[in-house]
Design a protein around this motif. Structure first.
Motif, PDB file in Angstrom:
ATOM      1  N   PHE A   5      -4.560   8.603  10.184  1.00  0.00           N
ATOM      2  CA  PHE A   5      -4.096   7.229   9.992  1.00  0.00           C
ATOM      3  C   PHE A   5      -3.241   7.072   8.737  1.00  0.00           C
ATOM      4  O   PHE A   5      -2.272   6.327   8.724  1.00  0.00           O
ATOM      5  CB  PHE A   5      -5.302   6.274   9.906  1.00  0.00           C
ATOM      6  CG  PHE A   5      -6.169   6.303  11.119  1.00  0.00           C
ATOM      7  CD1 PHE A   5      -5.845   5.550  12.237  1.00  0.00           C
ATOM      8  CD2 PHE A   5      -7.310   7.087  11.167  1.00  0.00           C
ATOM      9  CE1 PHE A   5      -6.639   5.575  13.382  1.00  0.00           C
ATOM     10  CE2 PHE A   5      -8.119   7.120  12.301  1.00  0.00           C
ATOM     11  CZ  PHE A   5      -7.775   6.365  13.413  1.00  0.00           C
ATOM     12  N   GLY A   6      -3.627   7.762   7.660  1.00  0.00           N
ATOM     13  CA  GLY A   6      -3.006   7.566   6.347  1.00  0.00           C
ATOM     14  C   GLY A   6      -1.605   8.106   6.211  1.00  0.00           C
ATOM     15  O   GLY A   6      -0.870   7.704   5.302  1.00  0.00           O
ATOM     16  N   HIS A   7      -1.186   8.993   7.110  1.00  0.00           N
ATOM     17  CA  HIS A   7       0.148   9.593   6.992  1.00  0.00           C
ATOM     18  C   HIS A   7       1.264   8.556   7.038  1.00  0.00           C
ATOM     19  O   HIS A   7       2.332   8.770   6.483  1.00  0.00           O
ATOM     20  CB  HIS A   7       0.360  10.672   8.068  1.00  0.00           C
ATOM     21  CG  HIS A   7       0.473  10.140   9.459  1.00  0.00           C
ATOM     22  ND1 HIS A   7       1.675   9.864  10.048  1.00  0.00           N
ATOM     23  CD2 HIS A   7      -0.482   9.828  10.369  1.00  0.00           C
ATOM     24  CE1 HIS A   7       1.467   9.409  11.274  1.00  0.00           C
ATOM     25  NE2 HIS A   7       0.156   9.376  11.489  1.00  0.00           N
ATOM     26  N   VAL A   8       1.023   7.410   7.662  1.00  0.00           N
ATOM     27  CA  VAL A   8       2.070   6.392   7.755  1.00  0.00           C
ATOM     28  C   VAL A   8       2.313   5.698   6.415  1.00  0.00           C
ATOM     29  O   VAL A   8       3.347   5.039   6.232  1.00  0.00           O
ATOM     30  CB  VAL A   8       1.766   5.347   8.856  1.00  0.00           C
ATOM     31  CG1 VAL A   8       1.755   6.015  10.222  1.00  0.00           C
ATOM     32  CG2 VAL A   8       0.475   4.604   8.596  1.00  0.00           C
ATOM     33  N   LEU A   9       1.394   5.833   5.478  1.00  0.00           N
ATOM     34  CA  LEU A   9       1.559   5.227   4.151  1.00  0.00           C
ATOM     35  C   LEU A   9       2.294   6.147   3.180  1.00  0.00           C
ATOM     36  O   LEU A   9       2.811   5.693   2.168  1.00  0.00           O
ATOM     37  CB  LEU A   9       0.197   4.854   3.560  1.00  0.00           C
ATOM     38  CG  LEU A   9      -0.602   3.797   4.307  1.00  0.00           C
ATOM     39  CD1 LEU A   9      -1.995   3.659   3.720  1.00  0.00           C
ATOM     40  CD2 LEU A   9       0.131   2.465   4.310  1.00  0.00           C
ATOM     41  N   GLY A  10       2.326   7.437   3.471  1.00  0.00           N
ATOM     42  CA  GLY A  10       2.972   8.402   2.586  1.00  0.00           C
ATOM     43  C   GLY A  10       4.468   8.479   2.828  1.00  0.00           C
ATOM     44  O   GLY A  10       4.937   8.308   3.955  1.00  0.00           O
ATOM     45  N   HIS A  11       5.219   8.719   1.769  1.00  0.00           N
ATOM     46  CA  HIS A  11       6.669   8.886   1.869  1.00  0.00           C
ATOM     47  C   HIS A  11       7.107  10.000   0.933  1.00  0.00           C
ATOM     48  O   HIS A  11       6.537  10.175  -0.144  1.00  0.00           O
ATOM     49  CB  HIS A  11       7.395   7.573   1.558  1.00  0.00           C
ATOM     50  CG  HIS A  11       7.213   6.563   2.632  1.00  0.00           C
ATOM     51  ND1 HIS A  11       6.105   5.723   2.689  1.00  0.00           N
ATOM     52  CD2 HIS A  11       7.950   6.291   3.728  1.00  0.00           C
ATOM     53  CE1 HIS A  11       6.198   4.975   3.768  1.00  0.00           C
ATOM     54  NE2 HIS A  11       7.305   5.296   4.421  1.00  0.00           N
ATOM     55  N   ALA A  12       8.128  10.730   1.343  1.00  0.00           N
ATOM     56  CA  ALA A  12       8.583  11.898   0.597  1.00  0.00           C
ATOM     57  C   ALA A  12       9.357  11.529  -0.668  1.00  0.00           C
ATOM     58  O   ALA A  12       9.423  12.322  -1.598  1.00  0.00           O
ATOM     59  CB  ALA A  12       9.439  12.787   1.491  1.00  0.00           C
ATOM     60  N   SER A  14      13.779   6.835  -1.626  1.00  0.00           N
ATOM     61  CA  SER A  14      14.766   6.471  -0.602  1.00  0.00           C
ATOM     62  C   SER A  14      14.134   6.491   0.794  1.00  0.00           C
ATOM     63  O   SER A  14      14.468   5.651   1.640  1.00  0.00           O
ATOM     64  CB  SER A  14      15.996   7.373  -0.673  1.00  0.00           C
ATOM     65  OG  SER A  14      15.652   8.698  -0.397  1.00  0.00           O
ATOM     66  N   HIS A  15      13.226   7.419   1.031  1.00  0.00           N
ATOM     67  CA  HIS A  15      12.496   7.460   2.300  1.00  0.00           C
ATOM     68  C   HIS A  15      11.668   6.181   2.458  1.00  0.00           C
ATOM     69  O   HIS A  15      11.680   5.537   3.521  1.00  0.00           O
ATOM     70  CB  HIS A  15      11.602   8.712   2.312  1.00  0.00           C
ATOM     71  CG  HIS A  15      10.839   8.933   3.570  1.00  0.00           C
ATOM     72  ND1 HIS A  15       9.597   9.530   3.575  1.00  0.00           N
ATOM     73  CD2 HIS A  15      11.104   8.646   4.870  1.00  0.00           C
ATOM     74  CE1 HIS A  15       9.152   9.612   4.813  1.00  0.00           C
ATOM     75  NE2 HIS A  15      10.048   9.073   5.622  1.00  0.00           N
ATOM     76  N   TYR A  16      10.983   5.799   1.391  1.00  0.00           N
ATOM     77  CA  TYR A  16      10.179   4.568   1.382  1.00  0.00           C
ATOM     78  C   TYR A  16      11.069   3.346   1.656  1.00  0.00           C
ATOM     79  O   TYR A  16      10.752   2.522   2.520  1.00  0.00           O
ATOM     80  CB  TYR A  16       9.463   4.433   0.026  1.00  0.00           C
ATOM     81  CG  TYR A  16       8.828   3.092  -0.194  1.00  0.00           C
ATOM     82  CD1 TYR A  16       7.597   2.777   0.368  1.00  0.00           C
ATOM     83  CD2 TYR A  16       9.463   2.119  -0.965  1.00  0.00           C
ATOM     84  CE1 TYR A  16       7.010   1.533   0.168  1.00  0.00           C
ATOM     85  CE2 TYR A  16       8.882   0.873  -1.169  1.00  0.00           C
ATOM     86  CZ  TYR A  16       7.663   0.586  -0.602  1.00  0.00           C
ATOM     87  OH  TYR A  16       7.092  -0.652  -0.791  1.00  0.00           O
ATOM     88  N   ILE A  17      12.167   3.236   0.933  1.00  0.00           N
ATOM     89  CA  ILE A  17      13.056   2.071   1.060  1.00  0.00           C
ATOM     90  C   ILE A  17      13.638   1.962   2.467  1.00  0.00           C
ATOM     91  O   ILE A  17      13.692   0.863   3.033  1.00  0.00           O
ATOM     92  CB  ILE A  17      14.185   2.119   0.002  1.00  0.00           C
ATOM     93  CG1 ILE A  17      13.620   1.834  -1.378  1.00  0.00           C
ATOM     94  CG2 ILE A  17      15.314   1.146   0.323  1.00  0.00           C
ATOM     95  CD1 ILE A  17      12.986   0.467  -1.532  1.00  0.00           C
ATOM     96  N   LEU A  63       0.834  -1.210   0.000  1.00  0.00           N
ATOM     97  CA  LEU A  63       0.000   0.000   0.000  1.00  0.00           C
ATOM     98  C   LEU A  63       0.866   1.257   0.000  1.00  0.00           C
ATOM     99  O   LEU A  63       0.571   2.232  -0.707  1.00  0.00           O
ATOM    100  CB  LEU A  63      -0.937   0.018   1.202  1.00  0.00           C
ATOM    101  CG  LEU A  63      -2.150  -0.891   1.143  1.00  0.00           C
ATOM    102  CD1 LEU A  63      -2.893  -0.875   2.482  1.00  0.00           C
ATOM    103  CD2 LEU A  63      -3.080  -0.496   0.015  1.00  0.00           C
ATOM    104  N   SER A  64       1.947   1.236   0.764  1.00  0.00           N
ATOM    105  CA  SER A  64       2.860   2.381   0.793  1.00  0.00           C
ATOM    106  C   SER A  64       3.508   2.602  -0.573  1.00  0.00           C
ATOM    107  O   SER A  64       3.696   3.746  -0.985  1.00  0.00           O
ATOM    108  CB  SER A  64       3.945   2.175   1.853  1.00  0.00           C
ATOM    109  OG  SER A  64       3.391   2.198   3.145  1.00  0.00           O
ATOM    110  N   PHE A 118      -2.234  11.539   2.645  1.00  0.00           N
ATOM    111  CA  PHE A 118      -1.174  10.729   3.248  1.00  0.00           C
ATOM    112  C   PHE A 118      -0.100  11.543   3.958  1.00  0.00           C
ATOM    113  O   PHE A 118       1.053  11.129   4.043  1.00  0.00           O
ATOM    114  CB  PHE A 118      -0.564   9.810   2.188  1.00  0.00           C
ATOM    115  CG  PHE A 118      -1.595   8.935   1.525  1.00  0.00           C
ATOM    116  CD1 PHE A 118      -2.214   7.919   2.230  1.00  0.00           C
ATOM    117  CD2 PHE A 118      -1.984   9.164   0.216  1.00  0.00           C
ATOM    118  CE1 PHE A 118      -3.184   7.134   1.637  1.00  0.00           C
ATOM    119  CE2 PHE A 118      -2.952   8.380  -0.392  1.00  0.00           C
ATOM    120  CZ  PHE A 118      -3.557   7.352   0.330  1.00  0.00           C
ATOM    121  N   SER A 119      -0.473  12.689   4.473  1.00  0.00           N
ATOM    122  CA  SER A 119       0.370  13.453   5.390  1.00  0.00           C
ATOM    123  C   SER A 119      -0.571  14.182   6.340  1.00  0.00           C
ATOM    124  O   SER A 119      -1.645  14.620   5.945  1.00  0.00           O
ATOM    125  CB  SER A 119       1.273  14.434   4.633  1.00  0.00           C
ATOM    126  OG  SER A 119       0.532  15.294   3.811  1.00  0.00           O
TER     127      SER A 119
END
Length: 189
Positions: free
Chosen positions: A57-64, A67-70, A20-21, A40-41
């Motif tokens: 709740f959804g902010h934990v699925l978002g990434h900038a 590399s942030h995601y990984i 999902l992320s 998602f923020s």
């Protein structure tokens, strides 16, 4: 084809969260960041806006960024599956949802001028939960103390000494949630 039949979706909560992320990250790229900002923020917004509650709740699925995601998913995928196996999918999901809500509310209330996104609070919760999991009744494992000092102590130092775009408070909240959940779950066993 035989190989595909042997692959097991062994950790449904952790794997679904990671997928999902990734979908949210791809959606971020397709929408030029609009989807991440909208859903998602977490940031201060009107309580009459229904998206405000989704963002808690959804902010934990978002990434900038990728590399942030990984960096978050690598730790999540290493630490999460053994915890999901130990505590069960439902319990781990409840811990993740509670951590997301608590960190989202703290961000919303205490930091009105900034936005928060990413799974690092969840990752820190899993790190500390993993360390607490190794403890037996009446004993405190040295590994828990070291992990807490290294991870949480490092975040406190970084929060005091650095000015960056990383929310050390979210890491501390996540780690604290992991400790509390671990103690609660240990008492239940």
């Amino acid at each position: 084809m035989k190989l595909l039949r042997r692959i097991q979706y062994n950790s449904p909560v952790i794997l679904t969260f990671a997928l999902l992320s990734l979908v949210v990250l791809i959606l971020d790229g397709v929408t030029g960041g609009t989807s991440t900002y909208l859903c998602f923020s977490v940031y201060r917004s009107s309580l009459t806006d229904p998206f405000t509650y989704l963002r808690f709740f959804g902010h934990v699925l978002g990434h900038a960024s990728y590399s942030h995601y990984i960096s978050n998913m690598t730790l999540l995928l290493v630490i999460g599956p053994p915890l999901e196996e130990r505590y069960g999918s439902k319990t781990l999901l409840e811990c993740m949802v509670a951590t997301a809500l608590i960190s989202g509310l703290v961000q919303f209330i205490c930091f009105p001028g900034t936005a928060l996104l990413g799974a690092s609070g969840i990752v820190f919760m899993l790190i500390i939960l993993s360390s607490v999991s190794g403890s037996s009744k009446g004993r405190i494992p040295l590994t828990l103390i070291l992990v807490y000092v290294i991870y949480i102590g490092g975040e406190i130092a970084d929060g005091l000494l650095q000015s960056d775009n990383i929310s050390q408070l979210t890491h501390i909240i996540g780690g604290t949630c992991g400790g509390v959940f671990g103690l609660y779950l240990r008492k239940g066993k």
